[in-house]
Design an enzyme around this catalytic site. Structure first.
Site, PDB file in Angstrom:
ATOM      1  N   CYS A 205       9.424  -9.315  -2.791  1.00 32.41           N
ATOM      2  CA  CYS A 205       9.888  -9.976  -1.559  1.00 32.41           C
ATOM      3  C   CYS A 205      11.388 -10.254  -1.561  1.00 32.41           C
ATOM      4  O   CYS A 205      11.906 -10.838  -0.612  1.00 32.41           O
ATOM      5  CB  CYS A 205       9.102 -11.271  -1.322  1.00 32.41           C
ATOM      6  SG  CYS A 205       9.527 -12.611  -2.443  1.00 32.41           S
TER       7      CYS A 205
ATOM      8  N   ASN B  96      -8.967 -11.403 -10.750  1.00 36.72           N
ATOM      9  CA  ASN B  96      -8.268 -10.584 -11.749  1.00 36.72           C
ATOM     10  C   ASN B  96      -6.824 -10.350 -11.318  1.00 36.72           C
ATOM     11  O   ASN B  96      -6.519 -10.249 -10.129  1.00 36.72           O
ATOM     12  CB  ASN B  96      -8.998  -9.261 -11.982  1.00 36.72           C
ATOM     13  CG  ASN B  96      -8.917  -8.353 -10.786  1.00 36.72           C
ATOM     14  OD1 ASN B  96      -7.936  -7.646 -10.600  1.00 36.72           O
ATOM     15  ND2 ASN B  96      -9.937  -8.398  -9.938  1.00 36.72           N
TER      16      ASN B  96
ATOM     17  N   GLY C  19     -17.265 -17.202  -5.704  1.00 36.74           N
ATOM     18  CA  GLY C  19     -17.243 -18.661  -5.753  1.00 36.74           C
ATOM     19  C   GLY C  19     -16.269 -19.295  -4.781  1.00 36.74           C
ATOM     20  O   GLY C  19     -16.503 -20.401  -4.285  1.00 36.74           O
TER      21      GLY C  19
ATOM     22  N   LYS D 195     -22.908  -8.045  -1.982  1.00 33.38           N
ATOM     23  CA  LYS D 195     -22.485  -9.395  -1.614  1.00 33.38           C
ATOM     24  C   LYS D 195     -22.000  -9.467  -0.173  1.00 33.38           C
ATOM     25  O   LYS D 195     -22.212 -10.478   0.509  1.00 33.38           O
ATOM     26  CB  LYS D 195     -21.366  -9.870  -2.551  1.00 33.38           C
ATOM     27  CG  LYS D 195     -21.856 -10.261  -3.927  1.00 33.38           C
ATOM     28  CD  LYS D 195     -20.738 -10.867  -4.754  1.00 33.38           C
ATOM     29  CE  LYS D 195     -21.252 -11.198  -6.151  1.00 33.38           C
ATOM     30  NZ  LYS D 195     -20.169 -11.714  -7.014  1.00 33.38           N
TER      31      LYS D 195
ATOM     32  N   CYS E 144     -14.612 -16.155 -14.687  1.00 36.30           N
ATOM     33  CA  CYS E 144     -15.748 -17.082 -14.677  1.00 36.30           C
ATOM     34  C   CYS E 144     -16.926 -16.565 -15.497  1.00 36.30           C
ATOM     35  O   CYS E 144     -17.673 -17.341 -16.081  1.00 36.30           O
ATOM     36  CB  CYS E 144     -16.207 -17.333 -13.249  1.00 36.30           C
ATOM     37  SG  CYS E 144     -15.000 -18.239 -12.291  1.00 36.30           S
TER      38      CYS E 144
ATOM     39  N   CYS F  46      13.168 -10.786  -6.978  1.00 35.95           N
ATOM     40  CA  CYS F  46      11.764 -10.379  -6.890  1.00 35.95           C
ATOM     41  C   CYS F  46      11.669  -8.939  -6.390  1.00 35.95           C
ATOM     42  O   CYS F  46      12.250  -8.597  -5.361  1.00 35.95           O
ATOM     43  CB  CYS F  46      10.999 -11.315  -5.948  1.00 35.95           C
ATOM     44  SG  CYS F  46       9.272 -10.828  -5.750  1.00 35.95           S
TER      45      CYS F  46
ATOM     46  N   CYS G 199     -23.317  -8.580 -30.248  1.00 34.82           N
ATOM     47  CA  CYS G 199     -22.636  -9.588 -29.429  1.00 34.82           C
ATOM     48  C   CYS G 199     -23.129  -9.411 -27.996  1.00 34.82           C
ATOM     49  O   CYS G 199     -24.234  -8.946 -27.789  1.00 34.82           O
ATOM     50  CB  CYS G 199     -21.114  -9.441 -29.536  1.00 34.82           C
ATOM     51  SG  CYS G 199     -20.523  -7.857 -28.926  1.00 34.82           S
TER      52      CYS G 199
ATOM     53  N   LEU H  78     -25.545 -17.468  -8.455  1.00 42.91           N
ATOM     54  CA  LEU H  78     -26.111 -18.370  -7.449  1.00 42.91           C
ATOM     55  C   LEU H  78     -25.671 -19.826  -7.603  1.00 42.91           C
ATOM     56  O   LEU H  78     -25.708 -20.580  -6.646  1.00 42.91           O
ATOM     57  CB  LEU H  78     -27.646 -18.298  -7.460  1.00 42.91           C
ATOM     58  CG  LEU H  78     -28.249 -16.917  -7.124  1.00 42.91           C
ATOM     59  CD1 LEU H  78     -29.768 -17.000  -7.119  1.00 42.91           C
ATOM     60  CD2 LEU H  78     -27.745 -16.393  -5.791  1.00 42.91           C
TER      61      LEU H  78
HETATM   62 ZN   LIG Z   1       8.462 -12.550  -4.427  1.00 43.35          ZN
END
Ligand SMILES: [Zn+2]
Length: 401
Positions: free
Chosen positions: A251, A132, A42, A87, A190, A248, A358, A72
């Protein structure tokens, strides 16, 4: 290498070259830029469409999925003839027909720890069009290691988000914002949560715009900021993100990730496919869709079929004989009364057979476990693989979503 524009390119791009911010030098800058688009869904579809039209020199397309009918409404590079095709191939066919000046590379695989650095390092700008958390962490770490700006977007229901990670030494990476992964089972994509096609359409276009600004040598608007798009109410809000986290692990000055990457499945707590197919029940508590058809659906065997999906999903499509009682109603207790009422209406109350289904056979297992704590002495089983299995094993015409 000195680059020039062909006669075709000059007339094709003339309207954007008339912009002083672009000009001929800007057009040449676009032509000398390579962009990797991770995910031909998308977001990747509109982003790659406009980048191709704008004359980006080289575009890489990464995806390992096949085109499905339910794609689609939002994945506008694909079409009805390409259903079941990869795809990346479908995207390539559409984009190549739009602009033959662009060089394309189709990479028909999942981005994983073992291939990510090699793929990402060959491109100047990376677009994240995945959905994800595992791939988002992987892509962010790989972009930090390879010093690539990461134009990230997401879209769900009526809402979208956009930001540019790792643009310069001040912009945070994905891990600076989300040091810990979301709890397992809380991530909606989605295909489960639903999305209006124009929402990723809008965000994907803005990802293309940010990418073009970077290619032109400008600072992208959303480096260090995040756009929040509320499509239902037509509101765009921009928030300023706090800078890099000094601690972090990707980084920061004492980063522990890179050049070696971590195990993203373990980090996110997702074993491959485990989130897709749970195993709660024993095999004797279950039946295949074919067994249900042969022994119940297609016979006079009396039984109750309970479909435990949400009402919205059951409204889209369900088996004619199924009664919809959502799992959450069973979990909050209300569903038990409904089921007991249904059992009471049966002629032979002691010989009732309760079959639960289900979409994929996960919620139905949870429902069976719960029902067995309160309802004794009757057969309660679920259908392995749910409606997906029904469509595969019994009725290929059944409209899956
Ligand atoms: Zn970072």
């Amino acid at each position: 290498m000195t680059m020039s524009l062909s006669a075709d390119e000059v007339s094709r791009y003339s309207r954007q070259m008339l912009l002083p911010e672009v000009g001929k030098s800007g057009q040449l800058a676009l032509k000398s830029t390579s962009v990797l688009i991770v995910g031909c869904g998308g977001l990747g579809c509109p982003a790659s469409l406009y980048l191709t039209a704008a004359g980006i020199g080289k575009i890489g397309l990464v995806d390992n999925d096949l085109v499905e009918k339910s794609n689609l409404h939002r994945q506008v590079l694909h079409n009805e003839q390409r259903i079941t095709k990869p795809k990346t191939d479908s995207a390539f066919e559409t984009l190549k027909a739009l602009n033959s000046n662009v060089v394309f590379e189709t990479i028909n695989c999942r981005l994983i720890r073992d291939n990510a650095s090699e793929i990402v390092s060959k491109y100047d700008i990376i677009i994240d069009g995945t959905d994800n958390p595992m791939t988002r962490y992987l892509l962010s770490d790989v972009c930090v290691i390879n010093k690539k700006p990461l134009v990230s977007g997401s879209a769900l229901r009526f809402d979208g988000q956009l930001t540019v990670y790792n643009f310069d030494s001040n912009t945070p990476c994905y891990r600076c914002l989300f040091p810990s992964p979301p709890p397992v089972g809380t991530v909606t994509n989605c295909s489960d949560g639903g999305v209006l096609g124009v929402i990723p359409g809008t965000i994907g276009n803005l990802q293309a715009l940010e990418t073009i600004k970077i290619a032109l040598g400008r600072k992208p608007t959303y480096a260090g900021k995040m756009l929040l798009f509320d499509g239902l109410n037509g509101e765009f809000r921009t928030i300023t993100l706090r800078g890099k986290r000094s601690d972090c692990i990707s980084c920061g000055p004492n980063a522990t990730i890179g050049p070696e990457l971590v195990d993203y499945e373990t980090f996110c707590g997702i074993q491959c496919n485990a989130s897709q197919y749970l195993k709660i029940l024993e095999s004797e508590e279950r039946m295949t869709a074919k067994e249900y058809f042969d022994n119940y659906f297609n016979t006079n065997e009396k039984h109750l079929l309970i479909d435990v999906r949400d009402k919205l999903q059951a409204d889209i499509t369900k088996l004619d004989n199924a009664v919809n009682i959502p799992l959450k109603d069973i979990q909050n207790g209300n569903g038990f009364q409904q089921i007991e009422d249904l059992i009471d209406q049966q002629m032979d109350k002691t010989n009732v057979k309760l079959i639960i289904m289900c979409r994929r056979g996960n919620a139905s297992q949870k429902a069976v476990r719960l029902l067995k704590t309160k309802i004794n002495d009757i057969l309660i089983k679920d259908i392995i693989g749910g409606l997906e299995a029904w469509a595969k094993e019994v009725d290929p015409k059944f409209p899956m979503y």
